[in-house]
Design an enzyme around this catalytic site. Structure first.
Site, PDB file in Angstrom:
ATOM      1  CE  LYS A  23     -20.990 -12.986  -4.061  1.00  0.00           C
ATOM      2  NZ  LYS A  23     -19.552 -13.086  -3.878  1.00  0.00           N
TER       3      LYS A  23
ATOM      4  CG  ASP B 190     -16.434 -17.900  -6.287  1.00  0.00           C
ATOM      5  OD1 ASP B 190     -17.277 -17.167  -6.835  1.00  0.00           O
ATOM      6  OD2 ASP B 190     -15.847 -17.609  -5.235  1.00  0.00           O
TER       7      ASP B 190
ATOM      8  CD  GLN C  64     -16.912 -11.592  -1.910  1.00  0.00           C
ATOM      9  OE1 GLN C  64     -17.734 -12.492  -2.022  1.00  0.00           O
ATOM     10  NE2 GLN C  64     -16.742 -10.687  -2.850  1.00  0.00           N
TER      11      GLN C  64
HETATM   12  N1  GUN Z   1     -14.699 -10.746  -5.427  1.00  0.00           N
HETATM   13  C1  GUN Z   1     -15.144 -10.077  -6.513  1.00  0.00           C
HETATM   14  N2  GUN Z   1     -15.843 -10.903  -7.332  1.00  0.00           N
HETATM   15  C2  GUN Z   1     -15.837 -12.117  -6.733  1.00  0.00           C
HETATM   16  C3  GUN Z   1     -16.407 -13.364  -7.078  1.00  0.00           C
HETATM   17  O1  GUN Z   1     -17.055 -13.548  -8.121  1.00  0.00           O
HETATM   18  N3  GUN Z   1     -16.191 -14.379  -6.198  1.00  0.00           N
HETATM   19  C4  GUN Z   1     -15.470 -14.204  -5.045  1.00  0.00           C
HETATM   20  N4  GUN Z   1     -15.286 -15.272  -4.253  1.00  0.00           N
HETATM   21  N5  GUN Z   1     -14.927 -13.055  -4.697  1.00  0.00           N
HETATM   22  C5  GUN Z   1     -15.119 -12.015  -5.541  1.00  0.00           C
END
Ligand code: GUN
Length: 297
Positions: A54, A121, A98
């Site tokens: 990211k 998110d 996350q």
């Molecule tokens: N862990 C796995 N996929 C995601 C996601 O799309 N967002 C977040 N915050 N954590 C994740």
């Protein structure tokens, strides 16, 4: 039939190009750029890779990104205090915690502590609620949003189609079902207690699989000729260090009309939509009308 590839790397690259020029415009006109803060708790190896990815993508297009690393033993109270501070910080447009979090932390309390305007998110109850009632002023969860955009880019129609979603998570399955309903599909959501899965998937025009339980469990015998197959799962084989999805790509690609690879299918589109949401959060928080800042794809 030999399936065409739904190439998320290619489609996300189109988005990245327009995001890049949009951010250059914002920098020139407003002297500031969108910013994203990611909170990473602990050392989950998959999370470390996702967060690094990211950050890399944000840097490529000029989004400011920061990562706050916290020990796996951090208390929920401390984590909530950090989120509260970020909520008030005008220089932070997007906040992402996350997942998964360590078991002593209540995930939903943490997600719902993020200000809905900064919840890139789209997991906060406010954003999930808006999606459920078809109010698109909120932020939409990135993976389902990316899948929908990818289908649209490949001109795959959803109206009147039987869409079967495998998995009922809050991150993928449920918001995917909402988006598909709003796009006039007939939606079936299957999960671990579903009986006779094959009979249901065999009737699908589009399968979206997000189980992540057993690599390659969806074989050609589960899939109707001409079906569109989207594989969200990323299962790492620790012996070969290779990633695989829910779908047995080799056999299913012989019967499907379109199929996503793993990796290189849904994953890059998820990141593109995270960036889309961060830009949207920035524009909303700065009361900037879309004018020349709208991404048209
Ligand atoms: N862990 C796995 N996929 C995601 C996601 O799309 N967002 C977040 N915050 N954590 C994740």
């Amino acid at each position: 039939m030999s399936a065409k590839l739904l190439d998320g790397k290619k489609t996300s690259a189109k988005y990245m190009e327009s995001f890049k020029s949009l951010i250059e415009n914002l920098r020139a006109k407003y002297k500031k750029v969108p910013s994203l803060t990611v909170i990473l708790v602990g050392e989950n190896p998959a999370s470390l890779i996702y967060v690094k990815n990211k950050q890399k993508r944000c840097a490529e297009i000029g989004i400011k990104s920061d990562v706050i690393r916290l020990s796996k033993d951090v208390s929920q109270k401390e984590l909530l205090k950090i989120i509260s501070k970020l909520n008030k910080d005008k220089k932070v447009n997007g906040i992402l915690v996350q997942l998964p979090l360590p078991s002593h932390i209540d995930e939903s309390s943490v997600i719902n502590a993020i200000s809905p305007e900064k919840d890139v998110d789209g997991f906060n109850v406010v954003n999930k609620g808006k999606l459920a009632v078809g109010d698109f002023t909120g932020l939409i969860p990135c993976t389902p949003f990316g899948i929908l955009k990818m289908l649209k880019l490949y001109k795959i129609k959803t109206e009147g189609k039987n869409v079967v979603i495998l998995g009922r998570s809050n991150i993928v399955g449920k918001p995917m079902a909402e988006l598909m309903l709003q796009n006039n599909a007939t939606v079936t959501v299957c999960h671990s207690r579903t009986k006779n899965l094959k009979a249901i998937t065999k009737n699908a025009d589009i399968i979206i699989s997000a189980m992540g339980v057993k690599a390659g469990m969806i074989k050609a015998s589960y899939v109707k000729e001409g079906c569109v197959v989207v594989d969200v799962a990323m299962i790492r084989n620790f012996e070969t260090n290779k990633l695989a999805g829910d779908v047995d790509f080799k056999s299913v690609s012989k019967v499907a009309s379109y199929i996503t690879p793993v990796p290189g299918g849904v994953g890059p589109m998820t990141i593109a939509m995270l960036i889309n949401n961060t830009i949207k959060a920035f524009l909303t928080q700065n009361n900037i009308e879309n004018e020349d800042t709208q991404v048209q794809i």
